[in-house]
Design a protein around this motif. Sequence first.
Motif, short mmCIF file in Angstrom:
data_model
loop_
_atom_site.label_atom_id
_atom_site.label_comp_id
_atom_site.label_asym_id
_atom_site.label_seq_id
_atom_site.Cartn_x
_atom_site.Cartn_y
_atom_site.Cartn_z
N LEU A 1 -24.23 15.68 -27.52
CA LEU A 1 -23.38 14.84 -26.56
C LEU A 1 -23.96 13.65 -26.00
CD1 LEU A 1 -21.39 17.81 -24.83
CD2 LEU A 1 -20.62 16.25 -26.55
N VAL A 2 -25.34 13.62 -25.72
CA VAL A 2 -26.27 12.10 -25.43
C VAL A 2 -25.74 11.18 -26.19
CG1 VAL A 2 -28.17 11.23 -25.14
CG2 VAL A 2 -27.87 13.41 -24.00
N PRO A 3 -25.65 11.09 -27.22
CA PRO A 3 -25.29 10.02 -28.07
C PRO A 3 -23.67 9.40 -27.69
CG PRO A 3 -26.23 11.45 -29.72
CD PRO A 3 -25.94 12.52 -28.21
N PHE A 4 -22.85 10.39 -27.27
CA PHE A 4 -21.42 10.03 -26.93
C PHE A 4 -21.49 9.37 -25.56
CE2 PHE A 4 -18.21 11.09 -23.96
CZ PHE A 4 -16.99 10.54 -24.57
N LEU A 5 -22.22 9.90 -24.60
CA LEU A 5 -22.79 9.15 -23.49
C LEU A 5 -23.19 7.69 -23.67
CD1 LEU A 5 -24.49 10.62 -20.33
CD2 LEU A 5 -24.91 8.30 -21.01
N VAL A 6 -24.22 7.57 -24.68
CA VAL A 6 -24.87 6.01 -24.99
C VAL A 6 -23.80 5.16 -25.16
CG1 VAL A 6 -26.64 5.03 -26.29
CG2 VAL A 6 -26.99 7.12 -25.28
N MET A 7 -23.04 5.87 -26.18
CA MET A 7 -22.14 4.86 -26.92
C MET A 7 -20.82 4.52 -25.84
SD MET A 7 -21.40 6.30 -30.62
CE MET A 7 -20.95 8.03 -30.12
N THR A 8 -20.67 5.33 -24.79
CA THR A 8 -19.44 4.90 -23.82
C THR A 8 -20.16 3.91 -22.89
OG1 THR A 8 -18.86 7.14 -23.78
CG2 THR A 8 -18.18 5.94 -21.90
N VAL A 9 -21.29 4.19 -22.43
CA VAL A 9 -21.89 3.17 -21.56
C VAL A 9 -22.08 1.89 -22.26
CG1 VAL A 9 -24.06 2.45 -20.42
CG2 VAL A 9 -23.35 4.82 -20.14
N ARG A 10 -22.47 1.89 -23.43
CA ARG A 10 -22.73 0.75 -24.44
C ARG A 10 -21.23 -0.13 -24.55
NH1 ARG A 10 -25.95 1.67 -29.55
NH2 ARG A 10 -27.49 1.96 -27.83
N LYS A 11 -20.26 0.60 -24.93
CA LYS A 11 -18.88 0.10 -24.75
C LYS A 11 -18.43 -0.81 -23.59
CE LYS A 11 -15.16 2.43 -24.02
NZ LYS A 11 -14.18 3.44 -24.18
N PHE A 12 -18.84 -0.15 -22.45
CA PHE A 12 -18.50 -0.82 -21.26
C PHE A 12 -19.31 -1.93 -21.10
CE2 PHE A 12 -15.96 2.96 -20.47
CZ PHE A 12 -14.93 2.56 -19.74
N LYS A 13 -20.72 -1.76 -21.38
CA LYS A 13 -21.56 -2.99 -21.26
C LYS A 13 -21.11 -4.19 -22.12
CE LYS A 13 -26.00 -0.99 -19.71
NZ LYS A 13 -27.35 -0.58 -19.87
N ASN A 14 -20.67 -3.93 -23.25
CA ASN A 14 -20.23 -5.01 -24.21
C ASN A 14 -19.02 -5.50 -23.59
OD1 ASN A 14 -22.08 -4.27 -26.29
ND2 ASN A 14 -21.01 -2.85 -27.31
N LYS A 15 -18.26 -4.88 -22.96
CA LYS A 15 -16.90 -5.41 -22.17
C LYS A 15 -17.21 -6.34 -21.27
CE LYS A 15 -13.33 -1.95 -23.14
NZ LYS A 15 -12.48 -1.18 -22.64
N SER A 16 -18.24 -6.02 -20.44
CA SER A 16 -18.90 -6.77 -19.32
C SER A 16 -19.47 -8.04 -19.86
CB SER A 16 -19.97 -6.05 -18.57
OG SER A 16 -20.47 -6.62 -17.64
N ASP A 17 -20.26 -7.79 -20.92
CA ASP A 17 -21.07 -9.26 -21.52
C ASP A 17 -19.91 -10.18 -21.88
OD1 ASP A 17 -23.49 -7.92 -20.99
OD2 ASP A 17 -23.97 -6.97 -23.00
#
Length: 230
Positions: free
Chosen positions: A199-215
Amino acid sequence: METIITILRYLHVAAGSIALLAGPIAMANQNGGKTHRISGKAYLFSMFFIVLSSIILSVYSGKWFLFMVGIFSLYLVGTGYRALYLKNLHKGQKPYLIDWILLYGSGITAVALLIWGATSLYYENSFGVVAITFGFFMFRGVRSDYRRFTIPPSEKNHWLFSHISGMIGGYIATITAFTVQNVQMNPSWVPWLAPTIILVPFLVMTVRKFKNKSDKAKALTLTMNVNREG
């Protein structure tokens, strides 16, 4: 006393069931709407009860490793929740006393887990890898939070990333508890670490998704400002 402990165990299981159900609903509705808020609160309150009851039960039974794991879960959910009150760290906001208490208490627990794990491995107890893994992630999170508390973050949405990481991390802890109680495998550390590995990869992908939106939002704002100045 035994009756109270028995009731507490049943309530602990009930709260765990609520958290297991409410967590995915909150994660599936990440837009912050009404459904996310209601399911998020159900998840949050059930998680706090799970952590409190697990700490009490571990102290009562003298299982200090489980006590430290309970503190780990408290750290994850606590920081995820407190992130909502620390949205302006990038503007110079100062953490509250409760944030420092949670940080230092978690730091001490992380070091204890690492020492416990290293000692166990030294005496050829492979279960020490569980303590080292949890201690590593906990220490890494504490170090990151200390930096956010002492050096204003450059990212405006820092609080969102911390909120997501803490809440999903807490859910992984809940899945781990469920797995440990219902799956028996050799070596014994597999049920403890399998949810983290999966499940940690899912956590990483979720955070990355929101970081990409922020960028993308920052890039769009910058482009609009340049166009206006031009």
